[in-house]
Scaffold this active site. Sequence first.
Site, short mmCIF file in Angstrom:
data_model
loop_
_atom_site.label_atom_id
_atom_site.label_comp_id
_atom_site.label_asym_id
_atom_site.label_seq_id
_atom_site.Cartn_x
_atom_site.Cartn_y
_atom_site.Cartn_z
N CYS A 24 0.82 -1.22 0.00
CA CYS A 24 0.00 0.00 0.00
C CYS A 24 0.85 1.26 0.00
CB CYS A 24 -0.93 0.02 1.21
SG CYS A 24 -2.14 -1.31 1.17
N HIS A 75 -10.51 9.66 -11.38
CA HIS A 75 -9.21 9.82 -12.05
C HIS A 75 -8.34 10.88 -11.36
CE1 HIS A 75 -11.04 7.14 -14.88
NE2 HIS A 75 -9.85 6.94 -15.41
N GLU A 126 -13.07 0.04 -0.63
CA GLU A 126 -11.79 0.20 -1.32
C GLU A 126 -11.57 -0.99 -2.26
OE1 GLU A 126 -8.03 2.17 0.57
OE2 GLU A 126 -7.84 0.01 0.78
ZN LIG Z 1 -4.94 1.46 -1.68
#
Ligand SMILES: [Zn+2]
Length: 136
Positions: A24, A75, A126
């Site tokens: 991450c 974006h 997520e």
């Molecule tokens: Zn992430």
Amino acid sequence: MPWTLSTEFTFDSAHTITGYDGPCGRLHGHTYRVRLQLTSERLRPSAHVRRSIMVADFKTLKWAKKDVTQGGLDHAYLNDLPDLGDDTTAEVIAAYLHRETLRRVKETLDEGDDGADLRLRVSLWETPDSCCEYWE
Ligand SMILES: [Zn+2]
């Protein structure tokens, strides 16, 4: 709370969890899924209809779905956004969505209406199986 307005949308963004010891911490992206649930004790007029027949315009709730060049989060490189900076965890983004969406809804209210009865719950996925919820 008699009315709950609920809407869902997605946006695609990149981010880096600065200082994270693992994958991450590297530049990567997500298709974030958002569910917004706005409850209200009464109906109100909106920017597009002056009779008291709405909790809020869905259009106002879906601001984050817009391209980043038009003020949304699609974006975007989330770390570039001043309100998020280097802390772009799902928790921080959910709290930001809560704050910013309520601010935008309250901007559309008539003078003298503080929107004190409005409550917003934000769910932010997520990944398809990992979600963060934020409400007050
Ligand atoms: Zn992430």
